[in-house]
Design an enzyme around this catalytic site. Structure first.
Site, short mmCIF file in Angstrom:
data_model
loop_
_atom_site.label_atom_id
_atom_site.label_comp_id
_atom_site.label_asym_id
_atom_site.label_seq_id
_atom_site.Cartn_x
_atom_site.Cartn_y
_atom_site.Cartn_z
N MET A 27 -24.54 -18.42 6.82
CA MET A 27 -25.73 -17.64 6.50
C MET A 27 -25.99 -17.64 4.99
O MET A 27 -26.76 -16.83 4.49
CB MET A 27 -25.57 -16.20 7.01
CG MET A 27 -25.41 -16.16 8.53
SD MET A 27 -25.95 -14.60 9.24
CE MET A 27 -24.82 -13.46 8.47
N GLY A 28 -25.34 -18.55 4.27
CA GLY A 28 -25.60 -18.70 2.84
C GLY A 28 -24.91 -17.65 2.00
O GLY A 28 -24.02 -16.94 2.46
N TYR A 29 -25.35 -17.55 0.73
CA TYR A 29 -24.69 -16.72 -0.29
C TYR A 29 -23.22 -17.14 -0.32
O TYR A 29 -22.31 -16.34 -0.14
CB TYR A 29 -24.87 -15.23 -0.01
CG TYR A 29 -24.91 -14.43 -1.30
CD1 TYR A 29 -26.01 -14.53 -2.15
CD2 TYR A 29 -23.86 -13.61 -1.68
CE1 TYR A 29 -26.05 -13.84 -3.34
CE2 TYR A 29 -23.89 -12.92 -2.88
CZ TYR A 29 -24.99 -13.03 -3.70
OH TYR A 29 -25.03 -12.35 -4.89
N HIS A 34 -16.59 -20.09 2.51
CA HIS A 34 -17.49 -21.11 3.07
C HIS A 34 -17.08 -22.51 2.58
O HIS A 34 -17.05 -23.48 3.35
CB HIS A 34 -18.93 -20.86 2.63
CG HIS A 34 -19.51 -19.55 3.07
ND1 HIS A 34 -19.79 -18.53 2.19
CD2 HIS A 34 -19.90 -19.11 4.29
CE1 HIS A 34 -20.32 -17.51 2.85
NE2 HIS A 34 -20.40 -17.83 4.13
N GLN A 58 -28.91 -12.07 15.41
CA GLN A 58 -27.57 -11.48 15.45
C GLN A 58 -27.48 -10.17 14.68
O GLN A 58 -26.40 -9.59 14.57
CB GLN A 58 -26.51 -12.48 14.98
CG GLN A 58 -26.53 -12.79 13.50
CD GLN A 58 -25.61 -13.94 13.17
OE1 GLN A 58 -25.84 -15.09 13.55
NE2 GLN A 58 -24.53 -13.67 12.47
N SER A 183 -19.71 -12.39 1.97
CA SER A 183 -20.99 -12.26 1.24
C SER A 183 -21.31 -10.79 1.04
O SER A 183 -21.96 -10.41 0.06
CB SER A 183 -22.11 -12.95 2.02
OG SER A 183 -21.76 -14.29 2.30
N ARG A 184 -20.89 -9.94 1.97
CA ARG A 184 -21.22 -8.51 1.90
C ARG A 184 -20.38 -7.75 0.86
O ARG A 184 -20.69 -6.60 0.57
CB ARG A 184 -21.06 -7.84 3.28
CG ARG A 184 -22.13 -8.27 4.28
CD ARG A 184 -22.04 -7.48 5.58
NE ARG A 184 -23.17 -7.71 6.44
CZ ARG A 184 -23.19 -8.53 7.49
NH1 ARG A 184 -22.10 -9.24 7.79
NH2 ARG A 184 -24.27 -8.66 8.24
P1 AMP Z 1 -21.26 -16.36 7.35
O1 AMP Z 1 -22.08 -17.01 6.27
O2 AMP Z 1 -20.74 -15.02 6.97
O3 AMP Z 1 -21.93 -16.41 8.70
O4 AMP Z 1 -19.96 -17.26 7.49
C1 AMP Z 1 -20.05 -18.65 7.76
C2 AMP Z 1 -18.70 -19.16 8.13
O5 AMP Z 1 -17.79 -18.95 7.05
C3 AMP Z 1 -18.10 -18.44 9.36
O6 AMP Z 1 -17.43 -19.40 10.17
C4 AMP Z 1 -17.14 -17.48 8.71
O7 AMP Z 1 -16.07 -17.10 9.56
C5 AMP Z 1 -16.64 -18.28 7.53
N1 AMP Z 1 -16.09 -17.40 6.50
C6 AMP Z 1 -16.66 -16.27 6.00
N2 AMP Z 1 -15.83 -15.68 5.12
C7 AMP Z 1 -14.70 -16.43 5.08
C8 AMP Z 1 -13.46 -16.33 4.37
N3 AMP Z 1 -13.21 -15.35 3.52
N4 AMP Z 1 -12.54 -17.29 4.58
C9 AMP Z 1 -12.77 -18.31 5.45
N5 AMP Z 1 -13.92 -18.46 6.15
C10 AMP Z 1 -14.87 -17.53 5.97
#
Ligand code: AMP
Length: 295
Positions: A27-29, A34, A58, A183-184
């Protein structure tokens, strides 16, 4: 690095890619969590496709869709420095045009924990990930253990819908004090950011007890609960001790691999963390072999 904004651009760029394609949906940021998925994909695949899409389905009405952090130019600059063939950055109107009415519900595994706290969340996740699998046609897809229940939902969906691909689960990347990158985390004030370190300390305490022989799920949950209670800025939403494979909540001692997961409200964000027990499973190989594994 190519950037595709339309379905036509994505499909024609995908057709040029031969060999094994790895997909990293985000979802970026972007942060190092990531980027660790991108790096794992580029090591193991011939080409990497990254998607950046804040998926509205979602988020529920009281979630943070409108304020979810976004910075596409920065994300693209970060990806440019990695070995990425293609970035797909669709708009919500492209993915869910007027008249859209098709969704995917993964049943049992979506029910509890995050599914209980955020009704409809995993329906949105399963739907967007299935659409991205259809569009990008990857041989492998990379997800973070950070969102452990999401891994189980996606594995079940991919298996049930016969997607011919392998799901790879990558370890959680953390800040120096142990807080899982997210990201949060940008929403946290300085005091809340300090307080949030209680989250990894709490599961580490339970993991230590597990290591010392404690197997009762209630005792392990109580250790987490008591530890979080020491921090006035943190409010435990749930702590779960579940089968790492099925994510079914455990009531009695077992030597099967377990997922210890928790959600904690610290100021504005609700923060997630988890570990697999025994702790030796918290690797790419260990998590990929156990978490949500279908078969
Ligand atoms: P999101 O952008 O939050 O939807 O995350 C995208 C992908 O990155 C998802 O598969 C997350 O589980 C993974 N992700 C997010 N935070 C972490 C982290 N701290 N370590 C490893 N993978 C992460």
């Amino acid at each position: 690095m190519q950037i595709a904004e339309t379905l036509h651009e994505l499909r024609s760029a995908r057709q040029q890619l031969t060999g094994r394609v790895g997909l990293v949906p985000t979802m970026g940021y972007l942060h190092e969590g990531h980027l660790s998925l991108v790096r794992a994909a580029s090591e193991e695949c011939d080409h990497v496709i990254v998607t950046i899409f804040v998926n509205p389905t979602q988020f529920s009405a009281h979630d943070d869709l409108a304020s979810y952090p976004r910075d596409l130019p920065r994300d693209l600059a970060l990806l440019q420095a990695e070995d990425v063939a293609l970035v797909f950055t669709p708009t919500p109107a492209l993915i869910y045009p007027p008249g859209y009415q098709t969704y995917i519900s993964v049943e049992q595994v979506s029910q509890e924990k995050e599914g209980g706290a955020r009704p409809g969340h995993f329906r949105g996740v399963a739907t967007i990930v299935a659409k991205l699998f259809n569009l990008a046609q990857p041989q492998r897809a990379y997800f973070g253990q950070k969102d452990a229940q999401q891994v189980a939902v996606i594995r079940r969906m991919a298996h049930d819908l016969h997607f011919p691909l392998e799901i790879v689960v990558c370890p959680i990347i953390r800040e120096a004090d142990g807080l899982a990158m997210s990201s949060r985390n940008v929403y946290l004030t300085a005091d809340e950011r300090r307080a949030a370190a209680i989250i990894p300390q709490a599961w580490q305490r339970a993991a230590q007890a597990y290591d010392d022989g404690e197997r009762h799920p209630n005792a392990l949950r109580a250790l987490v609960r008591d530890h979080i209670a020491q921090e006035p800025l943190a409010r435990l939403d749930y702590v779960s001790l579940a089968s790492a494979r099925t994510l079914a909540e455990q009531d009695s001692p077992t030597d099967e691999p377990l997922l210890l997961s928790l959600a904690v409200q610290v100021g504005r964000p609700r923060l997630l963390d988890n570990c697999l027990l025994p702790l030796a499973l918290n690797t790419r190989e260990g998590a990929s072999a156990t978490l949500g594994r279908v078969e």
